[in-house]
Every structure is written in structure tokens, then in C-alpha cells.
Scaffold this motif. Sequence first.
Motif, PDB file in Angstrom:
ATOM      1  N   ALA A 156       0.817  -1.220   0.000  1.00 39.55           N
ATOM      2  CA  ALA A 156       0.000   0.000   0.000  1.00 39.55           C
ATOM      3  C   ALA A 156       0.847   1.264   0.000  1.00 39.55           C
ATOM      4  CB  ALA A 156      -0.932  -0.008   1.209  1.00 39.55           C
ATOM      5  N   GLU A 157       1.979   1.245   0.705  1.00 41.49           N
ATOM      6  CA  GLU A 157       2.810   2.429   0.825  1.00 41.49           C
ATOM      7  C   GLU A 157       4.236   2.147   0.350  1.00 41.49           C
ATOM      8  OE1 GLU A 157       1.787   5.380   1.742  1.00 41.49           O
ATOM      9  OE2 GLU A 157      -0.267   4.726   2.197  1.00 41.49           O
ATOM     10  N   PRO A 158       4.919   3.155  -0.209  1.00 39.24           N
ATOM     11  CA  PRO A 158       6.340   2.979  -0.564  1.00 39.24           C
ATOM     12  C   PRO A 158       7.146   2.567   0.666  1.00 39.24           C
ATOM     13  CG  PRO A 158       5.465   5.009  -1.516  1.00 39.24           C
ATOM     14  CD  PRO A 158       4.419   4.503  -0.568  1.00 39.24           C
ATOM     15  N   VAL A 159       8.201   1.803   0.431  1.00 41.19           N
ATOM     16  CA  VAL A 159       8.968   1.217   1.535  1.00 41.19           C
ATOM     17  C   VAL A 159      10.324   1.898   1.651  1.00 41.19           C
ATOM     18  CG1 VAL A 159       9.795  -0.909   2.564  1.00 41.19           C
ATOM     19  CG2 VAL A 159       7.821  -0.976   1.030  1.00 41.19           C
ATOM     20  N   LYS A 160      10.663   2.304   2.859  1.00 36.04           N
ATOM     21  CA  LYS A 160      11.952   2.945   3.117  1.00 36.04           C
ATOM     22  C   LYS A 160      13.065   1.914   3.238  1.00 36.04           C
ATOM     23  CE  LYS A 160      10.132   7.045   5.466  1.00 36.04           C
ATOM     24  NZ  LYS A 160      10.579   7.939   4.370  1.00 36.04           N
ATOM     25  N   ALA A 161      14.271   2.343   2.915  1.00 36.58           N
ATOM     26  CA  ALA A 161      15.442   1.481   3.052  1.00 36.58           C
ATOM     27  C   ALA A 161      15.890   1.506   4.510  1.00 36.58           C
ATOM     28  CB  ALA A 161      16.575   1.959   2.146  1.00 36.58           C
ATOM     29  N   THR A 162      15.443   0.540   5.281  1.00 34.73           N
ATOM     30  CA  THR A 162      15.839   0.420   6.683  1.00 34.73           C
ATOM     31  C   THR A 162      16.234  -1.024   6.960  1.00 34.73           C
ATOM     32  OG1 THR A 162      13.644  -0.163   7.547  1.00 34.73           O
ATOM     33  CG2 THR A 162      14.149   2.195   7.321  1.00 34.73           C
ATOM     34  N   GLU A 192      15.181  -2.816   9.424  1.00 31.66           N
ATOM     35  CA  GLU A 192      13.977  -3.562   9.789  1.00 31.66           C
ATOM     36  C   GLU A 192      13.205  -4.010   8.559  1.00 31.66           C
ATOM     37  OE1 GLU A 192      15.486  -1.194  12.998  1.00 31.66           O
ATOM     38  OE2 GLU A 192      14.821  -0.578  10.995  1.00 31.66           O
ATOM     39  N   ASN A 193      13.080  -3.127   7.568  1.00 32.30           N
ATOM     40  CA  ASN A 193      12.331  -3.475   6.359  1.00 32.30           C
ATOM     41  C   ASN A 193      13.072  -4.498   5.506  1.00 32.30           C
ATOM     42  OD1 ASN A 193      10.363  -1.705   7.179  1.00 32.30           O
ATOM     43  ND2 ASN A 193      10.993  -0.043   5.832  1.00 32.30           N
ATOM     44  N   ALA A 194      14.405  -4.448   5.534  1.00 30.66           N
ATOM     45  CA  ALA A 194      15.183  -5.472   4.826  1.00 30.66           C
ATOM     46  C   ALA A 194      15.049  -6.824   5.510  1.00 30.66           C
ATOM     47  CB  ALA A 194      16.652  -5.062   4.757  1.00 30.66           C
ATOM     48  N   ALA A 246      12.535  -7.919   7.063  1.00 26.35           N
ATOM     49  CA  ALA A 246      11.225  -8.472   6.715  1.00 26.35           C
ATOM     50  C   ALA A 246      11.270  -9.232   5.397  1.00 26.35           C
ATOM     51  CB  ALA A 246      10.191  -7.349   6.641  1.00 26.35           C
ATOM     52  N   ALA A 247      12.058  -8.719   4.445  1.00 32.55           N
ATOM     53  CA  ALA A 247      12.179  -9.385   3.149  1.00 32.55           C
ATOM     54  C   ALA A 247      13.104 -10.601   3.233  1.00 32.55           C
ATOM     55  CB  ALA A 247      12.695  -8.407   2.099  1.00 32.55           C
ATOM     56  N   ILE A 248      14.228 -10.473   3.933  1.00 29.58           N
ATOM     57  CA  ILE A 248      15.194 -11.574   4.027  1.00 29.58           C
ATOM     58  C   ILE A 248      14.601 -12.753   4.787  1.00 29.58           C
ATOM     59  CG2 ILE A 248      17.453 -12.241   4.975  1.00 29.58           C
ATOM     60  CD1 ILE A 248      18.372  -9.373   4.434  1.00 29.58           C
ATOM     61  N   GLY A 249      13.696 -12.472   5.710  1.00 28.24           N
ATOM     62  CA  GLY A 249      13.063 -13.541   6.474  1.00 28.24           C
ATOM     63  C   GLY A 249      12.314 -14.530   5.606  1.00 28.24           C
ATOM     64  N   ALA A 250      11.951 -14.129   4.390  1.00 27.49           N
ATOM     65  CA  ALA A 250      11.238 -15.024   3.471  1.00 27.49           C
ATOM     66  C   ALA A 250      12.181 -15.809   2.565  1.00 27.49           C
ATOM     67  CB  ALA A 250      10.267 -14.207   2.614  1.00 27.49           C
ATOM     68  N   GLY A 294       5.876  -3.026   4.323  1.00 24.03           N
ATOM     69  CA  GLY A 294       7.124  -2.865   5.048  1.00 24.03           C
ATOM     70  C   GLY A 294       8.238  -3.809   4.644  1.00 24.03           C
ATOM     71  N   ALA A 295       8.073  -4.550   3.554  1.00 20.98           N
ATOM     72  CA  ALA A 295       9.138  -5.440   3.079  1.00 20.98           C
ATOM     73  C   ALA A 295       9.905  -4.731   1.969  1.00 20.98           C
ATOM     74  CB  ALA A 295       8.562  -6.756   2.568  1.00 20.98           C
ATOM     75  N   TYR A 296      11.160  -4.368   2.251  1.00 21.16           N
ATOM     76  CA  TYR A 296      11.983  -3.633   1.295  1.00 21.16           C
ATOM     77  C   TYR A 296      12.557  -4.613   0.267  1.00 21.16           C
ATOM     78  CZ  TYR A 296      15.493  -0.314  -0.446  1.00 21.16           C
ATOM     79  OH  TYR A 296      16.264   0.506  -1.239  1.00 21.16           O
ATOM     80  N   PRO A 297      12.295  -4.377  -1.024  1.00 21.65           N
ATOM     81  CA  PRO A 297      12.611  -5.397  -2.033  1.00 21.65           C
ATOM     82  C   PRO A 297      14.069  -5.473  -2.459  1.00 21.65           C
ATOM     83  CG  PRO A 297      11.678  -3.473  -3.107  1.00 21.65           C
ATOM     84  CD  PRO A 297      11.626  -3.201  -1.624  1.00 21.65           C
ATOM     85  N   LEU A 298      14.814  -4.384  -2.258  1.00 23.82           N
ATOM     86  CA  LEU A 298      16.188  -4.318  -2.754  1.00 23.82           C
ATOM     87  C   LEU A 298      17.144  -4.750  -1.641  1.00 23.82           C
ATOM     88  CD1 LEU A 298      16.839  -1.172  -4.993  1.00 23.82           C
ATOM     89  CD2 LEU A 298      17.972  -3.381  -5.149  1.00 23.82           C
ATOM     90  N   VAL A 299      17.352  -6.052  -1.521  1.00 21.85           N
ATOM     91  CA  VAL A 299      18.173  -6.582  -0.436  1.00 21.85           C
ATOM     92  C   VAL A 299      19.287  -7.451  -1.004  1.00 21.85           C
ATOM     93  CG1 VAL A 299      16.303  -6.536   1.246  1.00 21.85           C
ATOM     94  CG2 VAL A 299      16.649  -8.582  -0.148  1.00 21.85           C
ATOM     95  N   LEU A 300      20.277  -7.661  -0.174  1.00 25.15           N
ATOM     96  CA  LEU A 300      21.320  -8.630  -0.510  1.00 25.15           C
ATOM     97  C   LEU A 300      21.727  -9.376   0.746  1.00 25.15           C
ATOM     98  CD1 LEU A 300      24.239  -7.525   0.657  1.00 25.15           C
ATOM     99  CD2 LEU A 300      24.275  -6.196  -1.427  1.00 25.15           C
TER     100      LEU A 300
END
Length: 375
Positions: A272-278, A280-282, A284-288, A310-316
Motif C-alpha cells: 500500500a505504501e512505498p517502503v523505506k530502506a531500513t 527492519e524493512n530489509a 522483513a524481506a530476508i526472512g522469506a 514494510g518489506a523492502y525489495p532491494l536486499v542482498l
Amino acid sequence: MKLQRMNRRALALGALAVSGALALTACGSDDTSGGSGGDSSAAAANSNIKCDDAKGQLQASGSSAQKNAIDAWVKQYVAACNDVQINYNPTGSGAGITAFTQGQTAFAGSDSALKPEEIEASKEVCTDGQAIDLPMVGGPIAVGFNVTGVDSLVLDAPTIAKIFDSKITNWNDEAIAKLNPDAKLPDLKIQAFHRSDESGTTDNFTKYLKAAAPDDWKYEGGKSWEAKGGQSASGSSGLAGQVKGTPGAISYFELSYAKDGINTVDVKTAAAEPVKATVENATAAIGAAKVIGTGKDLALELDYTPDADGAYPLVLVTYEIVCDKGNKADSLPATKSFLNYMASEDGQGLLADAGYAPMPAEIITKVRETISGLS
């Protein structure tokens, strides 16, 4: 109790001062201030580090993405294990793996899992064994920008792809304006910077573009930059320096390098909302992420198109590359000791303050088990 805490702090600072000669001597111009070695918990953390028979020099190289995390770990580790000198050279993931497979280092850092041909090459230096991937550091890849008068910016994957493929060349482009109706976008040329060296950060950044904007990013991807145009710089610190000093600049690097006033993009996803690079948000994505490696290899599969809020998509994820068997006898004790600390609760606990995401519990548990069996 306050006096005890002050004494522990004094002891920790004193240990760090004594161990200054044994501190990290990595090459490069990265800012090494990311650690928390001087905080009041340092003495307690150091007491939990198991040095075992570790001694001598430990040579390692590779990912510049994890450089600030390595610095934070080394500050603590050498204060406890003062018979060890750790030299980590942030040459980039590609160069790090090459140095490892040529027998020049005890382990390598890579932001991409090993390729089959790299595993095959490792058998030359891993006696009766092969190289494996140990996921150790996670975090967001921030998209940093320098646009006068603009402190907040939203971009989606197609727009990011077009910017880095030289299809969008000005900051007041209609596509950017549509995503940022309240921003005063200047008539300013975009200066897009990419890595000049082989980089796992580039690999993950382009994997995101391929997954989230397949119609706008037609390149194969990998550690080497393929798109035409733009400008280049070496290492994450080099890109961050260019963004900070160049009006109109935009680039990609780990969140730990987005400091000293560098603004970062909020990424529009299916949420629903744009996701900040934090961190915590990373997390959330890495947990999957899913383990897809076989045997002792713990390579992960990341989801670059999450739709959860809240899941930031650009992770490594940065892997430590090490032999499962056949590690050099003279460096094996130090390698296992340092890797054990990195994967420990204390070691992972330093990551958030340094701008990184710790590994999920189920993954880091497997990493610890694997390290204990290295030979």
C-alpha cells in the motif's frame, strides 16, 4: 552498578587501545566507523569470544558491502584474541572469490552465491572438499540520490530501470514527477553511477530490476555492469562518494554507506505504501528467503518482488566463502574462531547499529552448525 558498568567500559576501551596494532589493515578508502567497539557492552561481549588456538595473520578479501560489518566485528574480536591479525581487503565479490580459489586467502566475502564453475575451481585449493556459502550479513541496497531541494523521493522498479539504462535522463521527467507530485523536481541532468568492478551488489541490484521490471531491464545480469551509458566508480564507498559530491547523482550501495547527508529512495512496491530502506524493512524481506544450497552449502533464494507491507525489495545477503574440508592448517583455527564470532548472538547483535540486518534465527543456526564442522 553504575561503577561496575564504568569499569567494564574502561576495560573495553583499554583493550581496544592495546590491540590497535592488530586492528584491521584492509586496503581501500571505506569509512571504518561503523563498529560499536567502544560501547559499555564491549567487555562482556569480548568475554564471550572463543579464541581457542587462533593465532597469526588471517587474510581475507571480497565484498565491499560487508566492509563496515567486518570492521565492527574486528574491533571486538582482536581485543579478545590479540594473537590474531585480520586483514580484510574489500576488493569486490568477484575479485574476492578469485583470490580464494587461487589459494591467496582463508575466506572470501561475496554478495552472490557461488556459481558451479567457481565451486569446481575451489576444489584445487580445498583438499578433498569444496567451497561453500555461509550467509552471514544481510541488508538493504539503498538507492542514494543528490538532488538540490529534494529530500524525499519515491521511485518504482520500472523508473529505476529506465534511469540506470539512460532512458530517463532528467530529474523533472514526467515518470519521476508522477511518483512525486509534491516534490519540486529541478531541470537537472541525472548522473547515474554504477560499479566499475565486479560486484555482488551489482548482481543483486540487477536481479531486482530483472524481477520487478522485466519489460524495462533486458540485460542478463551478473557481477559486471552491462547497461550502456552512465558513469562508474570502484566499490560501494566510491559510489557513495560520487553521490555525495555530484549534483544530480544517483547510485546504489549498502545502507551503511548512505550516511553524511545522503538521501535514499523510498521504493514503491505492490504494498500500500512505498517502503523505506531500513534494516527492519530489509529483515522483513530476508526472512522469506529459502535455503537452496545442497549439502553444507547454504545459498539462499531471495524474493525481489515482495508485496507485504514494510518489506523492502532491494536486499542482498553477503556470504563468507570457505572450504568445507581442506582448509589450510595454519589458518583454520583463526578462520573458525572468527567466523564463529561473526555468527554468534553477540556478533550478529552488532549488525543493526552498523546498518546491516542480522540473519534470521533458523538460517544463522545452520551457519553455526556448519562452521563447527569445518576441517
